[in-house]
Design a protein around this motif. Structure first.
Motif, short mmCIF file in Angstrom:
data_model
loop_
_atom_site.label_atom_id
_atom_site.label_comp_id
_atom_site.label_asym_id
_atom_site.label_seq_id
_atom_site.Cartn_x
_atom_site.Cartn_y
_atom_site.Cartn_z
N THR A 29 70.94 20.88 9.02
CA THR A 29 70.07 21.58 9.97
C THR A 29 68.70 20.94 10.09
O THR A 29 67.99 21.20 11.07
N ARG A 30 68.32 20.11 9.13
CA ARG A 30 66.98 19.51 9.17
C ARG A 30 67.02 18.03 9.52
O ARG A 30 66.20 17.55 10.31
N ASP A 35 72.28 23.64 14.69
CA ASP A 35 71.98 25.07 14.59
C ASP A 35 73.18 25.81 14.00
O ASP A 35 74.33 25.48 14.31
N SER A 37 75.72 28.57 14.18
CA SER A 37 76.24 29.44 15.23
C SER A 37 76.94 30.66 14.67
O SER A 37 76.98 31.71 15.33
N LEU A 46 78.26 25.09 12.61
CA LEU A 46 77.03 24.52 13.16
C LEU A 46 77.32 23.82 14.47
O LEU A 46 78.38 23.22 14.65
N GLY A 48 75.55 21.61 18.10
CA GLY A 48 74.47 20.88 18.73
C GLY A 48 74.51 21.01 20.23
O GLY A 48 73.67 20.46 20.93
N HIS A 53 81.02 25.00 17.69
CA HIS A 53 80.66 24.20 16.51
C HIS A 53 81.06 22.74 16.68
O HIS A 53 82.03 22.41 17.35
N PRO A 130 71.47 25.37 22.21
CA PRO A 130 70.83 25.46 20.90
C PRO A 130 69.31 25.49 21.01
O PRO A 130 68.74 25.21 22.08
N THR A 131 68.66 25.83 19.92
CA THR A 131 67.20 25.83 19.87
C THR A 131 66.66 24.44 20.20
O THR A 131 67.13 23.45 19.64
N ARG A 133 64.78 21.11 19.97
CA ARG A 133 64.28 20.37 18.81
C ARG A 133 63.59 19.10 19.28
O ARG A 133 63.79 18.64 20.40
#
Length: 305
Positions: A29-30, A35, A37, A46, A48, A53, A130-131, A133
């Motif tokens: 995630t970093r 993200d 889900s 997770l 993108g 996923h 997704p959020t 970034r």
């Protein structure tokens, strides 16, 4: 060559068994970044993109590759694959996985090396992106798998799964593409003598800025960069590799793209550093000449006392 009428569309997701879920989540995630889900039955999903996923993490005392999943276009194609697997005598498991795996229908089996695979159709879609970034991702692009017999594994992906060969590195590694056309969705080869297993997962940012922002984040987070910025000769992609707790990840863009009506003639590329990275061209010879010169100087010094 495959007729391409029955072939997966793209790499869909990778399912990993992980030793330390918190440590793995921090990496994926970093450093990548993906993200969360959903969390279902102990697994973390997770994404993108809008797909539910791209990656599944499952805690396990036996960490490793649970499966590589390939998306097909329709239930009709999945049914056709089921018929092909039966006809060829490939053992498989069929099931409906909407509640537990978030895909409508799947077929699970292994390649000749023992790498676990899945074909699926109709993954659950998320209603919003997704959020946002600093590093944007377009897709999960490819995986590279170890195979003790590269030629046998390649024949399976070509003749059973319908993929097309893109390039070979001698007969050590083969890259194969699917209907989405990217130079390779699957690579297979004898990496370090491994009989099976995951070598790395590649994610596709839109361009160099995102690759370099990802590189800066990886360095700041302290994850080791295993191969720094390079351009591959087979795919022409530019990117870098970095190691996490579960496997190596790659961020790269600019891969060659093929169309269905213009398939490539697979090349047989020489094994060498400049095949891995064309920017190394000439540097190997230069380094060897420096080594030779230093060796000659040492011999002259010994000869003169």
């Amino acid at each position: 060559m495959s007729d391409f009428r029955l072939c997966p569309t793209r790499l869909g997701y990778v399912h990993l068994r992980v030793k330390d879920l918190d440590e793995s989540l921090a990496f994926w995630t970093r450093a990548v970044p993906l993200d969360v889900s959903a969390r279902l039955e102990g697994r973390v999903y997770l994404r993108g993109g809008l797909e539910h996923h791209w990656l599944v993490l499952e805690p396990s005392a036996d960490p490793g590759l649970e499966r590589v999943a390939l998306e097909v276009e329709s239930r009709a194609e999945l049914d056709a694959f089921e018929g092909r697997l039966k006809a060829l005598g490939v053992a498989f498991e069929a099931g409906d996985g909407l509640d537990t795996a978030r895909v409508d229908r799947y077929l699970r089996f292994s390649d000749p090396a023992g790498n676990p695979l899945e074909l699926y159709c109709d993954m659950v879609a998320m209603p919003t992106p997704p959020t946002p970034r600093a590093v944007q991702l377009l897709d999960i692009q490819h995986v590279v798998l170890a195979a003790g017999d590269t030629v046998q594994a390649t024949a399976f992906y070509r003749d059973v799964l319908g993929m097309r060969e893109s390039d070979w590195v001698e007969r050590d590694v083969c890259f194969l593409h699917m209907k989405n056309g990217w130079h390779h969705g699957i690579g297979v080869g004898g990496f370090g003598g491994a009989a099976r297993g995951l070598n790395h997962i590649c994610f596709q940012p839109p361009g160099l800025d995102d690759v370099m922002r990802a590189r800066a984040a990886v360095r700041k987070l302290g994850y080791p960069i295993t191969m720094d910025l390079l351009r591959h000769a087979p795919s022409t992609s530019v990117g870098f590799y970095f190691a996490g707790p579960d496997t190596v990840a790659e961020m790269s863009f600019g891969a060659r793209h093929f169309t269905e009506d213009a398939p490539p003639k697979p090349r047989l590329l020489a094994r060498g550093l400049d095949t891995i990275d064309v920017w190394q061209q000439g540097l190997v010879d230069h380094e060897q000449s420096v080594i030779d010169e230093l060796r000659q100087m040492a011999e002259r010094q010994r000869a003169t006392g």
